[in-house]
Design a protein around this motif. Structure first.
Motif, PDB file in Angstrom:
ATOM      1  N   HIS A  67       0.684  -1.263  -0.006  1.00 20.06           N
ATOM      2  CA  HIS A  67       0.190   0.082   0.056  1.00 20.06           C
ATOM      3  C   HIS A  67       1.042   1.121   0.074  1.00 20.06           C
ATOM      4  O   HIS A  67       0.367   2.298   0.244  1.00 20.06           O
ATOM      5  N   GLN A  99      -6.932  10.558  -2.515  1.00 24.65           N
ATOM      6  CA  GLN A  99      -6.422   9.440  -2.356  1.00 24.65           C
ATOM      7  C   GLN A  99      -7.872   8.638  -2.240  1.00 24.65           C
ATOM      8  O   GLN A  99      -7.888   7.407  -2.751  1.00 24.65           O
ATOM      9  N   GLN A 100      -8.593   8.940  -1.133  1.00 27.93           N
ATOM     10  CA  GLN A 100     -10.030   8.082  -1.022  1.00 27.93           C
ATOM     11  C   GLN A 100     -10.820   8.163  -2.368  1.00 27.93           C
ATOM     12  O   GLN A 100     -11.066   7.055  -2.848  1.00 27.93           O
ATOM     13  N   TYR A 102      -9.410   8.232  -5.500  1.00 30.07           N
ATOM     14  CA  TYR A 102      -8.652   7.472  -6.594  1.00 30.07           C
ATOM     15  C   TYR A 102      -9.111   5.914  -6.180  1.00 30.07           C
ATOM     16  O   TYR A 102      -9.119   5.035  -6.951  1.00 30.07           O
ATOM     17  N   VAL A 103      -9.070   5.504  -4.706  1.00 29.14           N
ATOM     18  CA  VAL A 103      -9.054   4.261  -4.200  1.00 29.14           C
ATOM     19  C   VAL A 103     -10.676   3.844  -4.780  1.00 29.14           C
ATOM     20  O   VAL A 103     -10.640   2.755  -5.127  1.00 29.14           O
ATOM     21  N   LYS A 104     -11.648   4.815  -4.678  1.00 23.66           N
ATOM     22  CA  LYS A 104     -13.018   4.275  -4.948  1.00 23.66           C
ATOM     23  C   LYS A 104     -13.155   4.233  -6.502  1.00 23.66           C
ATOM     24  O   LYS A 104     -14.004   3.462  -6.886  1.00 23.66           O
ATOM     25  N   GLY A 106     -10.944   2.855  -8.409  1.00 22.98           N
ATOM     26  CA  GLY A 106     -10.105   1.735  -8.718  1.00 22.98           C
ATOM     27  C   GLY A 106      -8.827   2.195  -9.338  1.00 22.98           C
ATOM     28  O   GLY A 106      -8.196   1.214 -10.120  1.00 22.98           O
ATOM     29  N   SER A 108      -6.164   3.233  -7.744  1.00 24.33           N
ATOM     30  CA  SER A 108      -5.126   3.584  -6.478  1.00 24.33           C
ATOM     31  C   SER A 108      -5.393   2.393  -5.405  1.00 24.33           C
ATOM     32  O   SER A 108      -6.511   2.097  -5.275  1.00 24.33           O
ATOM     33  N   ARG A 109      -4.439   2.043  -4.777  1.00 27.69           N
ATOM     34  CA  ARG A 109      -4.379   1.034  -3.650  1.00 27.69           C
ATOM     35  C   ARG A 109      -3.574   1.642  -2.584  1.00 27.69           C
ATOM     36  O   ARG A 109      -3.089   0.964  -1.695  1.00 27.69           O
ATOM     37  N   PHE A 110      -2.874   2.708  -2.814  1.00 31.98           N
ATOM     38  CA  PHE A 110      -1.777   3.196  -2.004  1.00 31.98           C
ATOM     39  C   PHE A 110      -2.274   4.196  -0.764  1.00 31.98           C
ATOM     40  O   PHE A 110      -3.276   4.868  -1.023  1.00 31.98           O
ATOM     41  N   GLU A 111      -1.557   4.705   0.219  1.00 33.87           N
ATOM     42  CA  GLU A 111      -1.733   5.456   1.174  1.00 33.87           C
ATOM     43  C   GLU A 111      -1.172   6.443   0.771  1.00 33.87           C
ATOM     44  O   GLU A 111      -0.241   6.706   0.018  1.00 33.87           O
TER      45      GLU A 111
END
Length: 289
Positions: A67, A99-100, A102-104, A106, A108-111
């Motif tokens: 992550h 970041q949130q 980008y994760v949503k 799909g 990114s999976r990074f902190e």
């Protein structure tokens, strides 16, 4: 709306690259040292900049984690295959919110990643500047990096003295990419920029931002738009090909390039510095409209 914050230009020899950019007529900031094995000098404009980056201490470079996206490791590995334009960076008011998002989406999976470094002001005073980064990635674009940057001490970072360039440069006009099927990457760029495409075709996509923009061309579209500019090889997938610098007066820019003994081509209303003069990156100078 986001804008271009900066472009990362990855080189083997920082001294050589800085000398070349000075010869092109750019002003550069003093050298800065990162706490993760890299170093840089900047070509700063009003609100954006070029980051000329080199690896300083390979043993200090942290590796990627499940992550954790390692900025330094990405650029170290990029250099294994040659110098060039390695990363596109947009500005951010809230890197953690980005970041949130980008994760949503799909991509990114990074902190988020926070760091500080020392900076030298034009009067010689040394201060601390800080940044928060949020990374995005596309598995088919392994040689192109993407993130947003939130500045923690902008009052120390942006300095007018560093933004005055003998070649008349005013800012970054556009980041240019090359890919076999640009339309296939439209969803990624829409998620990354937060904007809908201004142009969407099989051979070309374009996204306008508050400062600058992003365009991806197929090889045929690149040849159509920039017939005098050499396109990079796509053996390793889509890549950054170059960027546009907006200037106040092309005549002034040409004089600066001539004075610095920099080879260039005239192509209609632009001047083109070829990749062999600019570390595997095409630079197009155009007058700001």
């Amino acid at each position: 709306m986001k804008g271009i914050d900066h472009l990362v230009l990855c080189v083997d020899d920082l001294d050589e690259a800085v000398a070349r950019y000075r010869a092109m007529g750019f002003t550069l900031t003093p050298r800065a040292i990162h706490p993760f094995g890299t170093m840089n000098q900047l070509v700063q404009f009003d609100g954006s900049f070029l980051e000329i980056l080199a690896v300083r201490a390979p043993t200090e470079v942290p590796e990627h984690g499940a992550h954790h996206f390692s900025f330094a490791a990405f650029n170290r590995d990029f250099l294994d295959r040659g110098e060039g334009f390695s990363m596109l960076v947009l500005d951010s008011d809230d890197a953690r919110a980005d970041q949130q998002r980008y994760v949503k989406a799909g991509i990114s999976r990074f902190e988020p990643f926070d760091f500080q470094r020392k900076a030298k002001l034009p009067d010689g005073e040394e201060v601390t500047v800080g940044f928060s980064l949020a990374f995005a990635a596309h598995e088919a674009m392994g040689r192109a990096g993407f993130f947003v940057c939130q500045q923690r001490a902008p009052q120390y970072f942006w300095k007018r003295d560093y933004q005055l360039h003998p070649n008349g440069a005013l800012g970054i006009g556009c980041a240019l990419m090359l890919g076999e099927e640009p339309k296939a990457y439209a969803d990624f760029f829409q998620a990354f920029t937060g904007e809908e495409p201004q142009r969407l075709a099989d051979d070309e996509i374009a996204f306008s931002l508050s400062r600058g923009g992003v365009r991806m061309f197929s090889p045929a579209a690149w040849a159509r738009h920039y017939p005098a500019a050499l396109a990079p090889d796509l053996a390793e997938g889509p890549c950054f090909a170059g960027f546009v610098i907006e200037v106040s007066d092309l005549g002034r820019t040409a004089e600066a390039l001539d004075d610095g003994h920099i080879a260039y081509l005239r192509d209609g209303g632009r001047l083109i510095v070829a990749p062999d003069e600019a570390f595997n990156t095409t630079i197009l100078f155009e007058e700001r409209r």
